[in-house]
Design a protein around this motif. Structure first.
Motif, PDB file in Angstrom:
ATOM      1  N   ILE A 135     -55.921 -24.468 -14.918  1.00  0.00           N
ATOM      2  CA  ILE A 135     -54.986 -23.697 -14.101  1.00  0.00           C
ATOM      3  C   ILE A 135     -55.713 -22.460 -13.593  1.00  0.00           C
ATOM      4  O   ILE A 135     -56.329 -21.739 -14.384  1.00  0.00           O
ATOM      5  CB  ILE A 135     -53.755 -23.253 -14.917  1.00  0.00           C
ATOM      6  N   GLY A 136     -55.645 -22.229 -12.308  1.00  0.00           N
ATOM      7  CA  GLY A 136     -56.172 -21.009 -11.713  1.00  0.00           C
ATOM      8  C   GLY A 136     -55.007 -20.112 -11.350  1.00  0.00           C
ATOM      9  O   GLY A 136     -54.041 -20.572 -10.725  1.00  0.00           O
ATOM     10  N   LEU A 137     -55.064 -18.852 -11.766  1.00  0.00           N
ATOM     11  CA  LEU A 137     -53.997 -17.904 -11.451  1.00  0.00           C
ATOM     12  C   LEU A 137     -54.540 -16.484 -11.502  1.00  0.00           C
ATOM     13  O   LEU A 137     -55.637 -16.250 -12.015  1.00  0.00           O
ATOM     14  CB  LEU A 137     -52.803 -18.072 -12.395  1.00  0.00           C
ATOM     15  N   ALA A 138     -53.763 -15.558 -10.991  1.00  0.00           N
ATOM     16  CA  ALA A 138     -54.150 -14.150 -11.003  1.00  0.00           C
ATOM     17  C   ALA A 138     -54.021 -13.604 -12.424  1.00  0.00           C
ATOM     18  O   ALA A 138     -53.070 -13.931 -13.130  1.00  0.00           O
ATOM     19  CB  ALA A 138     -53.271 -13.349 -10.054  1.00  0.00           C
ATOM     20  N   PRO A 139     -54.973 -12.774 -12.860  1.00  0.00           N
ATOM     21  CA  PRO A 139     -54.894 -12.195 -14.205  1.00  0.00           C
ATOM     22  C   PRO A 139     -53.570 -11.460 -14.457  1.00  0.00           C
ATOM     23  O   PRO A 139     -53.007 -11.568 -15.551  1.00  0.00           O
ATOM     24  CB  PRO A 139     -56.078 -11.230 -14.256  1.00  0.00           C
ATOM     25  N   ASP A 140     -53.080 -10.727 -13.460  1.00  0.00           N
ATOM     26  CA  ASP A 140     -51.812 -10.008 -13.636  1.00  0.00           C
ATOM     27  C   ASP A 140     -50.659 -10.965 -13.915  1.00  0.00           C
ATOM     28  O   ASP A 140     -49.751 -10.639 -14.681  1.00  0.00           O
ATOM     29  CB  ASP A 140     -51.492  -9.152 -12.408  1.00  0.00           C
ATOM     30  N   ASP A 141     -50.697 -12.150 -13.304  1.00  0.00           N
ATOM     31  CA  ASP A 141     -49.644 -13.133 -13.550  1.00  0.00           C
ATOM     32  C   ASP A 141     -49.742 -13.697 -14.963  1.00  0.00           C
ATOM     33  O   ASP A 141     -48.721 -13.915 -15.624  1.00  0.00           O
ATOM     34  CB  ASP A 141     -49.701 -14.262 -12.519  1.00  0.00           C
ATOM     35  N   LEU A 142     -50.949 -13.922 -15.439  1.00  0.00           N
ATOM     36  CA  LEU A 142     -51.124 -14.386 -16.820  1.00  0.00           C
ATOM     37  C   LEU A 142     -50.608 -13.337 -17.797  1.00  0.00           C
ATOM     38  O   LEU A 142     -49.892 -13.652 -18.754  1.00  0.00           O
ATOM     39  CB  LEU A 142     -52.595 -14.698 -17.103  1.00  0.00           C
ATOM     40  N   VAL A 143     -50.937 -12.079 -17.547  1.00  0.00           N
ATOM     41  CA  VAL A 143     -50.471 -10.983 -18.399  1.00  0.00           C
ATOM     42  C   VAL A 143     -48.942 -10.917 -18.382  1.00  0.00           C
ATOM     43  O   VAL A 143     -48.301 -10.786 -19.428  1.00  0.00           O
ATOM     44  CB  VAL A 143     -51.098  -9.638 -17.961  1.00  0.00           C
ATOM     45  N   ALA A 144     -48.357 -11.026 -17.203  1.00  0.00           N
ATOM     46  CA  ALA A 144     -46.897 -10.948 -17.088  1.00  0.00           C
ATOM     47  C   ALA A 144     -46.206 -12.079 -17.846  1.00  0.00           C
ATOM     48  O   ALA A 144     -45.196 -11.867 -18.511  1.00  0.00           O
ATOM     49  CB  ALA A 144     -46.487 -10.964 -15.618  1.00  0.00           C
ATOM     50  N   LEU A 145     -46.746 -13.271 -17.748  1.00  0.00           N
ATOM     51  CA  LEU A 145     -46.095 -14.426 -18.362  1.00  0.00           C
ATOM     52  C   LEU A 145     -46.308 -14.501 -19.872  1.00  0.00           C
ATOM     53  O   LEU A 145     -45.415 -14.928 -20.597  1.00  0.00           O
ATOM     54  CB  LEU A 145     -46.590 -15.719 -17.700  1.00  0.00           C
ATOM     55  N   THR A 146     -47.461 -14.070 -20.359  1.00  0.00           N
ATOM     56  CA  THR A 146     -47.749 -14.180 -21.792  1.00  0.00           C
ATOM     57  C   THR A 146     -47.533 -12.874 -22.554  1.00  0.00           C
ATOM     58  O   THR A 146     -47.515 -12.884 -23.780  1.00  0.00           O
ATOM     59  CB  THR A 146     -49.209 -14.616 -22.024  1.00  0.00           C
ATOM     60  N   GLY A 147     -47.438 -11.766 -21.834  1.00  0.00           N
ATOM     61  CA  GLY A 147     -47.375 -10.468 -22.509  1.00  0.00           C
ATOM     62  C   GLY A 147     -48.740 -10.069 -23.061  1.00  0.00           C
ATOM     63  O   GLY A 147     -48.831  -9.217 -23.946  1.00  0.00           O
ATOM     64  N   ALA A 148     -49.798 -10.686 -22.546  1.00  0.00           N
ATOM     65  CA  ALA A 148     -51.151 -10.425 -23.053  1.00  0.00           C
ATOM     66  C   ALA A 148     -51.541  -8.967 -22.875  1.00  0.00           C
ATOM     67  O   ALA A 148     -51.183  -8.332 -21.886  1.00  0.00           O
ATOM     68  CB  ALA A 148     -52.165 -11.320 -22.342  1.00  0.00           C
ATOM     69  N   ARG A 149     -52.280  -8.473 -23.846  1.00  0.00           N
ATOM     70  CA  ARG A 149     -52.810  -7.116 -23.769  1.00  0.00           C
ATOM     71  C   ARG A 149     -54.297  -7.186 -23.467  1.00  0.00           C
ATOM     72  O   ARG A 149     -55.064  -7.763 -24.242  1.00  0.00           O
ATOM     73  CB  ARG A 149     -52.574  -6.401 -25.101  1.00  0.00           C
ATOM     74  N   PRO A 150     -54.743  -6.642 -22.328  1.00  0.00           N
ATOM     75  CA  PRO A 150     -56.172  -6.641 -22.012  1.00  0.00           C
ATOM     76  C   PRO A 150     -56.931  -5.667 -22.915  1.00  0.00           C
ATOM     77  O   PRO A 150     -56.575  -4.490 -23.007  1.00  0.00           O
ATOM     78  CB  PRO A 150     -56.228  -6.183 -20.561  1.00  0.00           C
ATOM     79  N   VAL A 151     -57.937  -6.170 -23.617  1.00  0.00           N
ATOM     80  CA  VAL A 151     -58.800  -5.380 -24.481  1.00  0.00           C
ATOM     81  C   VAL A 151     -60.200  -6.005 -24.450  1.00  0.00           C
ATOM     82  O   VAL A 151     -60.358  -7.141 -24.052  1.00  0.00           O
ATOM     83  CB  VAL A 151     -58.299  -5.327 -25.946  1.00  0.00           C
ATOM     84  N   THR A 152     -61.192  -5.257 -24.913  1.00  0.00           N
ATOM     85  CA  THR A 152     -62.544  -5.790 -24.960  1.00  0.00           C
ATOM     86  C   THR A 152     -62.673  -6.701 -26.183  1.00  0.00           C
ATOM     87  O   THR A 152     -62.551  -6.245 -27.309  1.00  0.00           O
ATOM     88  CB  THR A 152     -63.577  -4.655 -25.017  1.00  0.00           C
ATOM     89  N   LEU A 153     -62.882  -7.988 -25.923  1.00  0.00           N
ATOM     90  CA  LEU A 153     -62.958  -8.997 -26.994  1.00  0.00           C
ATOM     91  C   LEU A 153     -64.229  -9.817 -26.960  1.00  0.00           C
ATOM     92  O   LEU A 153     -64.540 -10.491 -27.942  1.00  0.00           O
ATOM     93  CB  LEU A 153     -61.791  -9.979 -26.882  1.00  0.00           C
ATOM     94  N   ALA A 154     -64.935  -9.822 -25.846  1.00  0.00           N
ATOM     95  CA  ALA A 154     -66.067 -10.728 -25.654  1.00  0.00           C
ATOM     96  C   ALA A 154     -67.372 -10.138 -26.164  1.00  0.00           C
ATOM     97  O   ALA A 154     -67.638  -8.956 -25.990  1.00  0.00           O
ATOM     98  CB  ALA A 154     -66.207 -11.089 -24.185  1.00  0.00           C
ATOM     99  N   ARG A 155     -68.144 -11.012 -26.794  1.00  0.00           N
ATOM    100  CA  ARG A 155     -69.535 -10.705 -27.187  1.00  0.00           C
ATOM    101  C   ARG A 155     -70.407 -11.733 -26.518  1.00  0.00           C
ATOM    102  O   ARG A 155     -70.074 -12.915 -26.502  1.00  0.00           O
ATOM    103  CB  ARG A 155     -69.717 -10.850 -28.699  1.00  0.00           C
ATOM    104  N   THR A 156     -71.544 -11.297 -25.989  1.00  0.00           N
ATOM    105  CA  THR A 156     -72.421 -12.273 -25.335  1.00  0.00           C
ATOM    106  C   THR A 156     -73.546 -12.691 -26.270  1.00  0.00           C
ATOM    107  O   THR A 156     -73.757 -12.144 -27.296  1.00  0.00           O
ATOM    108  CB  THR A 156     -73.018 -11.697 -24.042  1.00  0.00           C
TER     109      THR A 156
END
Length: 156
Positions: A135-156
């Motif tokens: 599924i391709g969607l806008a990040p803001d839409d994913l946040v709105a639908l899931t209530g996700a909180r954007p935070v730094t989680l990734a390690r490379t």
């Protein structure tokens, strides 16, 4: 139609579906999706379930090109420690199979954390609820639908 697609349609969110032929021998499902669809790996996000030391389950979304920083996830969730959930437990909890776990339309709504790199994208890609469906969607839409909180989680 998967529960993820139904959730998006019910919410009236603009999205697009892309399918590819899943290779049953593939082990890195997100990387397989990125390669098969010709997408940059930093735009394809894997959905991971983690168990916190207080017993809560949470969802974490990170680019397939990175690893989840469990310490950062625990801090963001207000816990001391986080461990990845066992695959069978993740499947029972979400209603999806590993490699097809979507952050959308899960059986039980869980607190969700999204790597903040997603917020700089115009479109991100997540599993559509089965292997071979994105599924391709806008990040803001994913946040709105899931209530996700954007935070730094990734390690490379």
């Amino acid at each position: 139609m998967t529960p993820a697609v139904r959730a998006l349609e019910a919410a009236g969110i603009d999205f697009h579906l892309t399918e590819y032929a899943h290779d049953p021998r593939a082990e890195a499902f997100g990387e397989e999706a990125a390669k098969a669809l010709g997408l940059a790996s930093q735009t394809v996000f894997k959905t991971l379930l983690a168990k916190l030391d207080d017993g809560r389950l949470v969802v974490a979304l990170v680019p397939v090109s990175a690893r989840l920083d469990l310490k950062a996830l625990a801090r963001a969730a207000g816990a001391r420690k986080a461990t990845l959930a066992e695959p069978a437990f993740a499947e029972r909890t979400t209603g999806y199979v590993v490699g097809g776990i979507s952050p959308l339309g899960q059986k039980k709504r869980l607190q969700t954390f999204l790597d903040d790199s997603a917020m700089a994208l115009s479109t991100l890609h997540v599993s559509g609820g089965r292997r071979g469906l994105e599924i391709g969607l806008a990040p803001d839409d994913l946040v709105a639908l899931t209530g996700a909180r954007p935070v730094t989680l990734a390690r490379t």
